[in-house]
Design a protein around this motif. Sequence first.
Motif, PDB file in Angstrom:
ATOM      1  N   ALA A  58       0.847  -1.201   0.000  1.00 50.77           N
ATOM      2  CA  ALA A  58       0.000   0.000   0.000  1.00 50.77           C
ATOM      3  C   ALA A  58       0.883   1.251   0.000  1.00 50.77           C
ATOM      4  O   ALA A  58       0.608   2.239  -0.697  1.00 50.77           O
ATOM      5  CB  ALA A  58      -0.923  -0.004   1.221  1.00 50.77           C
ATOM      6  N   GLU A  59       1.956   1.210   0.777  1.00 45.73           N
ATOM      7  CA  GLU A  59       2.861   2.361   0.834  1.00 45.73           C
ATOM      8  C   GLU A  59       3.644   2.529  -0.475  1.00 45.73           C
ATOM      9  O   GLU A  59       3.875   3.648  -0.945  1.00 45.73           O
ATOM     10  CB  GLU A  59       3.816   2.208   2.030  1.00 45.73           C
ATOM     11  N   TYR A  60       4.020   1.405  -1.061  1.00 46.47           N
ATOM     12  CA  TYR A  60       4.720   1.445  -2.347  1.00 46.47           C
ATOM     13  C   TYR A  60       3.809   2.075  -3.412  1.00 46.47           C
ATOM     14  O   TYR A  60       4.239   2.931  -4.196  1.00 46.47           O
ATOM     15  CB  TYR A  60       5.121   0.033  -2.752  1.00 46.47           C
ATOM     16  N   ASP A  61       2.533   1.696  -3.413  1.00 46.72           N
ATOM     17  CA  ASP A  61       1.586   2.272  -4.376  1.00 46.72           C
ATOM     18  C   ASP A  61       1.344   3.757  -4.100  1.00 46.72           C
ATOM     19  O   ASP A  61       1.195   4.549  -5.032  1.00 46.72           O
ATOM     20  CB  ASP A  61       0.257   1.504  -4.354  1.00 46.72           C
ATOM     21  N   ALA A  62       1.310   4.134  -2.809  1.00 44.74           N
ATOM     22  CA  ALA A  62       1.138   5.556  -2.468  1.00 44.74           C
ATOM     23  C   ALA A  62       2.350   6.350  -2.977  1.00 44.74           C
ATOM     24  O   ALA A  62       2.202   7.459  -3.514  1.00 44.74           O
ATOM     25  CB  ALA A  62       0.983   5.724  -0.954  1.00 44.74           C
ATOM     26  N   LEU A  63       3.522   5.777  -2.830  1.00 42.32           N
ATOM     27  CA  LEU A  63       4.741   6.430  -3.324  1.00 42.32           C
ATOM     28  C   LEU A  63       4.682   6.602  -4.839  1.00 42.32           C
ATOM     29  O   LEU A  63       4.978   7.679  -5.374  1.00 42.32           O
ATOM     30  CB  LEU A  63       5.971   5.598  -2.932  1.00 42.32           C
ATOM     31  N   LYS A  64       4.274   5.525  -5.529  1.00 46.78           N
ATOM     32  CA  LYS A  64       4.188   5.578  -6.995  1.00 46.78           C
ATOM     33  C   LYS A  64       3.210   6.674  -7.427  1.00 46.78           C
ATOM     34  O   LYS A  64       3.510   7.486  -8.302  1.00 46.78           O
ATOM     35  CB  LYS A  64       3.654   4.233  -7.496  1.00 46.78           C
ATOM     36  N   ALA A  65       2.040   6.708  -6.780  1.00 44.82           N
ATOM     37  CA  ALA A  65       1.024   7.714  -7.129  1.00 44.82           C
ATOM     38  C   ALA A  65       1.572   9.122  -6.879  1.00 44.82           C
ATOM     39  O   ALA A  65       1.367  10.041  -7.677  1.00 44.82           O
ATOM     40  CB  ALA A  65      -0.243   7.487  -6.305  1.00 44.82           C
ATOM     41  N   TRP A  66       2.298   9.269  -5.775  1.00 52.85           N
ATOM     42  CA  TRP A  66       2.841  10.591  -5.428  1.00 52.85           C
ATOM     43  C   TRP A  66       3.910  11.028  -6.438  1.00 52.85           C
ATOM     44  O   TRP A  66       3.917  12.173  -6.902  1.00 52.85           O
ATOM     45  CB  TRP A  66       3.417  10.565  -4.008  1.00 52.85           C
ATOM     46  N   LEU A  67       4.785  10.100  -6.808  1.00 49.61           N
ATOM     47  CA  LEU A  67       5.838  10.443  -7.777  1.00 49.61           C
ATOM     48  C   LEU A  67       5.231  10.863  -9.114  1.00 49.61           C
ATOM     49  O   LEU A  67       5.685  11.817  -9.750  1.00 49.61           O
ATOM     50  CB  LEU A  67       6.791   9.259  -7.974  1.00 49.61           C
ATOM     51  N   ILE A  68       4.181  10.149  -9.527  1.00 44.57           N
ATOM     52  CA  ILE A  68       3.496  10.510 -10.772  1.00 44.57           C
ATOM     53  C   ILE A  68       2.927  11.926 -10.655  1.00 44.57           C
ATOM     54  O   ILE A  68       3.050  12.752 -11.550  1.00 44.57           O
ATOM     55  CB  ILE A  68       2.389   9.474 -11.097  1.00 44.57           C
ATOM     56  N   ARG A  69       2.354  12.218  -9.484  1.00 45.45           N
ATOM     57  CA  ARG A  69       1.748  13.540  -9.284  1.00 45.45           C
ATOM     58  C   ARG A  69       2.795  14.659  -9.259  1.00 45.45           C
ATOM     59  O   ARG A  69       2.530  15.764  -9.757  1.00 45.45           O
ATOM     60  CB  ARG A  69       0.937  13.536  -7.976  1.00 45.45           C
TER      61      ARG A  69
END
Length: 281
Positions: A58-69
């Motif tokens: 879940a944290e890895y996906d949050a990181l990915k979403a944040w980097l994209i943003r």
Amino acid sequence: MTSETATAAGSGRNATETFQKKARDAAGTVDTARVDAVARDALSALHDVIRRHRLTYAEYDALKAWLIRVGQDGEWPLFLDVFIEHVVEDVANADRKGAVGSIEGPYYVSGGPEFTGEGTLPMRDDEAGTPFLFQGTVTDLDGTPIDGAVVDFWQADDAGYYSQFAPGIPEWNLRGVCRTAADGTFKIHTIKPAPYMIPHDGATGALIEAAGWHPWRPAHLHLKVSAPGKQLITSQLYFEGGEYVGDDVAQAVKPDLVLHPVPAESGTGEQVTYDFALDPA
Ligand code: MBD
Ligand code: FE
């Protein structure tokens, strides 16, 4: 007032475009062995953080979403300059003997209006803020004044906005290039800036809020000082006793960069004298 409001994505887009114009020539200059060594260590440091903190999916996906943003908001210049550049600057300027440097940040634009010796930065008729005279002498390391040295200066307005990055501000507002007089002196008339909140309605602000940090920088002036045969120094100056001087989100304050202004001799506002000694190129 204009109908446009300042947004992180708006200033981010401008900062990204400004950087891309400036950095086009830098691409492709790093050699393979250097990329291998640095990228390997950077990834390995990150792997170590993941193991130590037992990062979840879940944290890895949050990181990915944040980097994209961060990219979508155009905030790579902001994020990198706030959280990374201070270490790059420390390393780059470690061997200098003269004026102390600090980070450039995302809002420098070259080509500001020029004057020699003494001048007033472009500002609006009703520009808010205490009138402020920033003056000094540019010398070499032996203290010999330099005629025609360049003090390239930029700052935010009293509301914390930079011209060319927030909407509705005249193009060169509070930006200018002062050449020193024959005796090496410069006098720049401006206004005292206020403490500054980095744009925080985008990805960088989301991280700051999620981590319980704050988005403030102390009030600051930006400058680049240079002369033929000397190393250009990029720096920032702060104000004694100012809010956040001891707690800058960008960690870019150094004791030598804190100004001690006094009441202006003109009777209006404040003034300060700060000299720059330039290292040989
Ligand atoms: C700024 O004004 C600044 O100076 C830095 C370093 C980062 C964001 C905004
Ligand atoms: Fe700034």
